[in-house]
Design a protein around this motif. Structure first.
Motif, short mmCIF file in Angstrom:
data_model
loop_
_atom_site.label_atom_id
_atom_site.label_comp_id
_atom_site.label_asym_id
_atom_site.label_seq_id
_atom_site.Cartn_x
_atom_site.Cartn_y
_atom_site.Cartn_z
N UNK A 103 3.67 7.38 -13.43
CA UNK A 103 3.13 8.67 -13.82
C UNK A 103 3.25 9.66 -12.67
N UNK A 104 3.01 10.94 -12.97
CA UNK A 104 3.23 12.01 -11.99
C UNK A 104 2.32 11.89 -10.78
N UNK A 105 1.09 11.44 -10.99
CA UNK A 105 0.16 11.31 -9.86
C UNK A 105 0.61 10.23 -8.90
N UNK A 106 0.98 9.05 -9.46
CA UNK A 106 1.47 7.96 -8.62
C UNK A 106 2.77 8.35 -7.94
N UNK A 107 3.62 9.08 -8.67
CA UNK A 107 4.88 9.54 -8.10
C UNK A 107 4.62 10.43 -6.88
N UNK A 108 3.66 11.33 -7.01
CA UNK A 108 3.35 12.24 -5.89
C UNK A 108 2.85 11.46 -4.68
N UNK A 109 2.03 10.44 -4.92
CA UNK A 109 1.52 9.62 -3.81
C UNK A 109 2.65 8.85 -3.13
N UNK A 110 3.54 8.29 -3.93
CA UNK A 110 4.65 7.52 -3.36
C UNK A 110 5.59 8.44 -2.59
N UNK A 111 5.86 9.62 -3.15
CA UNK A 111 6.74 10.57 -2.47
C UNK A 111 6.17 11.00 -1.13
N UNK A 112 4.86 11.13 -1.07
CA UNK A 112 4.22 11.49 0.19
C UNK A 112 4.49 10.41 1.24
N UNK A 113 4.41 9.15 0.81
CA UNK A 113 4.71 8.04 1.72
C UNK A 113 6.18 8.03 2.11
N UNK B 43 11.13 8.61 5.48
CA UNK B 43 12.50 9.16 5.51
C UNK B 43 12.76 10.05 6.71
N UNK B 44 11.75 10.35 7.48
CA UNK B 44 11.94 11.20 8.65
C UNK B 44 12.88 10.55 9.67
N UNK B 45 12.82 9.22 9.77
CA UNK B 45 13.63 8.52 10.77
C UNK B 45 14.80 7.76 10.14
N UNK B 46 14.97 7.91 8.83
CA UNK B 46 16.04 7.16 8.16
C UNK B 46 16.92 8.11 7.35
N UNK B 47 18.15 7.67 7.14
CA UNK B 47 19.05 8.39 6.25
C UNK B 47 18.71 7.97 4.82
N UNK B 48 18.45 8.94 3.95
CA UNK B 48 17.95 8.62 2.62
C UNK B 48 18.81 9.24 1.53
N UNK C 80 0.84 -1.21 0.00
CA UNK C 80 0.00 0.00 0.00
C UNK C 80 0.87 1.26 0.00
N UNK C 81 1.95 1.23 0.79
CA UNK C 81 2.85 2.39 0.82
C UNK C 81 3.46 2.67 -0.55
N UNK C 82 3.77 1.59 -1.29
CA UNK C 82 4.36 1.74 -2.62
C UNK C 82 3.29 1.93 -3.70
N UNK C 83 2.03 1.97 -3.29
CA UNK C 83 0.90 2.16 -4.20
C UNK C 83 0.88 1.11 -5.33
N UNK C 84 1.14 -0.13 -4.94
CA UNK C 84 1.08 -1.26 -5.87
C UNK C 84 0.02 -2.27 -5.42
N UNK C 85 -0.57 -2.04 -4.27
CA UNK C 85 -1.51 -3.00 -3.68
C UNK C 85 -2.68 -3.28 -4.62
N UNK C 86 -3.30 -2.22 -5.16
CA UNK C 86 -4.47 -2.42 -6.02
C UNK C 86 -4.11 -3.17 -7.29
#
Length: 599
Positions: free
Chosen positions: A506-516, A521-526, A449-455
């Protein structure tokens, strides 16, 4: 290279099993050698008309007992010896696979897949045959020939035995003359098989390109050339084998001729009985098979020697990337990364791939890397993963020189999404949970779900249990990327690396993934590598690479003010997006154009 042969090491390790198998086989041969004695007694009894019906039944019983005993002991010995050869095959393939796992990425760039497959299949099979048929026939020949010759000379006629055996040393001479030739031809055959396998593997992997560029005829000609070469080297081996076998059989035929002619004369003179003659020729007929097998064994040993050399050469190749002798006892890392004065070039290249790289990535912060193709972005990531060895004192993890960090600790602490998004020919579930640690189904579903591949997965025939084709090619490029991202997100690693991992969405999926990803990345070095400014603009720091050097660094806003490479990339991408939106207002049309531009 290892000095001791592979089979010798295996034999010494399992010597007691081989000894037991040899003893059981020897017992069966001794039982078999009693048959000529019974035939002698039977023939002489018939000639003298002194044999009784009860004695015939006794002889029949003895023949039956000897037959059953020979069968049982021979089968048992065969099972023990052949089982050991299968163990050799299993252990050797495991050893090869384990060794290949330790080798660095550069090793595989300089190897043809077909050659590696030939080592694991053809070469190992030849060594198995050495341990199976080769050892079995050597024991059989040694025991049968020794005892039979003693019985022929001691119980029948020494003169006839010596005369019949006189041509047989010629086998040794022929074997010596053919030894080097057969070994050379065997080595060429095995190399040809590797080349042919590589051609087929490359053809299968590149079939789409071949068809697109209408190169079927050209590829057929290339394959025909490799196939012809394979046939030619096999012909050379067949000629050597055939000539060797024919000469061996000629020598054996001469011995049999001497036995018939001289033996018949001795019977007519009364020197030996008819029963002795029958027994002698029965012994000789028993010897023909093992003596012929000596030639086959010598031939097999030469092939085995060539295979042994090739495999030992592989196993003796030391991996360049391994834990140092004084590696630190670290079991986890926090995620602080510092790169100091890093310059690096590949072994076969004269030019440096990276020059004087200096960058610090504190724990929990993000670094974005942009630059044109070949600027050194992926090389930098490969050094952080130690897929290649960086120069000493250039990369530090938690203030430890990277070579002092155990490889297992380093790599288990990094969640990596590679550029090629490689997936295995397993289920989607197994590809996402590709980690030594086991995961619950809900954790796998959450990562998807986080990677937006679940569906997309739920639309597959077997959902998460759907088996993927080779390299995951049954999925689209964007789906493969998102499965790879899910595989990284499920791994609780302090460092995350994304190497151009959103290029096919696509840009929409990219935006959703980036949000995740921002949450993760708040707690990890990225570290994020991308050609899209939209993907990396929120990173804590951005570096622009060109020709292996850092030419710009800063945040999104500061780099826009510099009016350099980054600003030009941003303006170009913004202009392209504006044109697409104005010319193709529907989302569907935009997607088609974007795919065409990327294709």
């Amino acid at each position: 290279m290892r000095n001791a042969s592979i089979f010798r090491e295996h034999f010494l390790l399992h010597k007691w099993s081989y000894l037991l198998g040899s003893i059981l086989l020897s017992i069966s041969l001794i039982l078999q050698l009693w048959v000529p004695m019974l035939l002698k007694e039977f023939t002489d009894g018939l000639q003298n008309e002194s044999i009784k019906v009860s004695e015939l039944w006794g002889l029949a019983l003895w023949f039956t007992i000897l037959g059953i005993g020979t069968f049982l002991f021979r089968s048992s010995g065969r099972i023990y010896i052949f089982r050991m050869s299968r163990i050799l095959e299993r252990d050797l393939r495991t050893q090869l696979f384990s060794h290949w796992e330790k080798m660095q990425a550069e090793y595989y760039q300089n190897q043809r897949i077909g050659n590696l497959m030939a080592h694991a299949v053809n070469d190992v099979n030849i060594l198995r045959q050495v341990g199976m048929q080769g050892f079995f026939q050597m024991v059989e020949a040694a025991v049968l020939i020794t005892i039979a010759v003693i019985l022929m000379a001691g119980t029948i006629n020494l003169y006839l035995t010596l005369l019949v055996l006189l041509p047989l040393p010629g086998l040794t001479y022929i074997a010596y003359r053919f030894r080097t030739k057969i070994q050379t031809h065997s080595l060429k055959v095995q190399e040809a098989i590797g080349t042919l396998t590589s051609r087929v593997q490359e053809f299968c992997a590149g079939i789409s390109v071949i068809k697109t560029y209408v190169q079927e005829e050209e590829e057929t000609l290339k394959f025909a050339k490799e196939n012809k070469s394979n046939v030619e080297v096999n012909k050379q081996l067949i000629r050597s084998n055939s000539l060797f076998t024919s000469l061996s059989q000629g020598i054996i035929g001469l011995s049999y001729l001497l036995s018939i002619v001289v033996g018949s004369i001795l019977v007519m003179k009364g020197t030996i009985t008819l029963g002795d003659f029958v027994a002698f020729n029965t012994y000789l007929s028993m010897l023909i098979g093992p003596i012929e097998n000596i030639g086959k064994v010598i031939n097999l040993l030469q092939q085995g020697k060539a295979a042994d050399y090739r495999i030992r050469h592989v196993l003796s190749t030391e991996p360049e990337i391994k834990d140092e002798e004084r590696v630190l006892p670290l079991t986890f890392i926090k995620g602080n990364i510092k790169i100091k004065n890093l310059s690096f070039k590949y072994q076969l290249n004269k030019e440096y791939a990276l020059r004087n790289i200096n960058v610090s990535i504190p724990k929990g912060t993000s670094l974005a890397i942009v630059g044109k193709v070949g600027s050194g972005k992926s090389t930098l990531v490969n050094l952080l993963l130690r897929l290649y060895n960086p120069p000493k004192n250039t990369i530090y993890i938690d203030q430890h020189e990277i070579r002092d960090v155990p490889l297992k600790t380093l790599r288990s602490s990094i969640a990596y999404v590679p550029q090629d998004n490689f997936l295995f020919s397993e289920t989607i579930k197994e590809n996402i949970a590709f980690d030594p640690k086991s995961y619950q189904d809900e954790q796998i579903f959450h990562a998807a779900r986080q990677a937006h591949i679940y569906d997309d997965i739920m639309d597959c025939p077997e959902q998460f249990s759907t088996e993927l084709g080779e390299r995951g090619l049954s999925l689209s490029g964007g789906q493969r990327q998102r499965v790879s991202i899910a595989r990284a997100l499920i791994k609780p690693s302090p460092i995350m690396i994304f190497d151009d991992s959103l290029s096919a969405v696509d840009s929409k999926t990219e935006a959703n993934i980036l949000r995740t990803l921002r949450t993760e990345m708040k707690s990890r070095t990225s570290i994020i590598i991308s050609h899209r400014i939209s993907t990396i603009q929120d990173a804590d720091q951005i570096i622009v690479m060109d020709n292996g050097e850092i030419v710009e660094r800063g945040t999104h806003l500061t780099l826009l003010k510099e009016n350099g490479i980054y600003k030009k990339m941003y303006d170009q991408q913004t202009t392209e997006l504006t044109l697409v939106q104005s010319k193709f207002p529907s989302i569907h049309e935009r997607k088609i154009l974007i795919k065409r531009r990327r294709g």
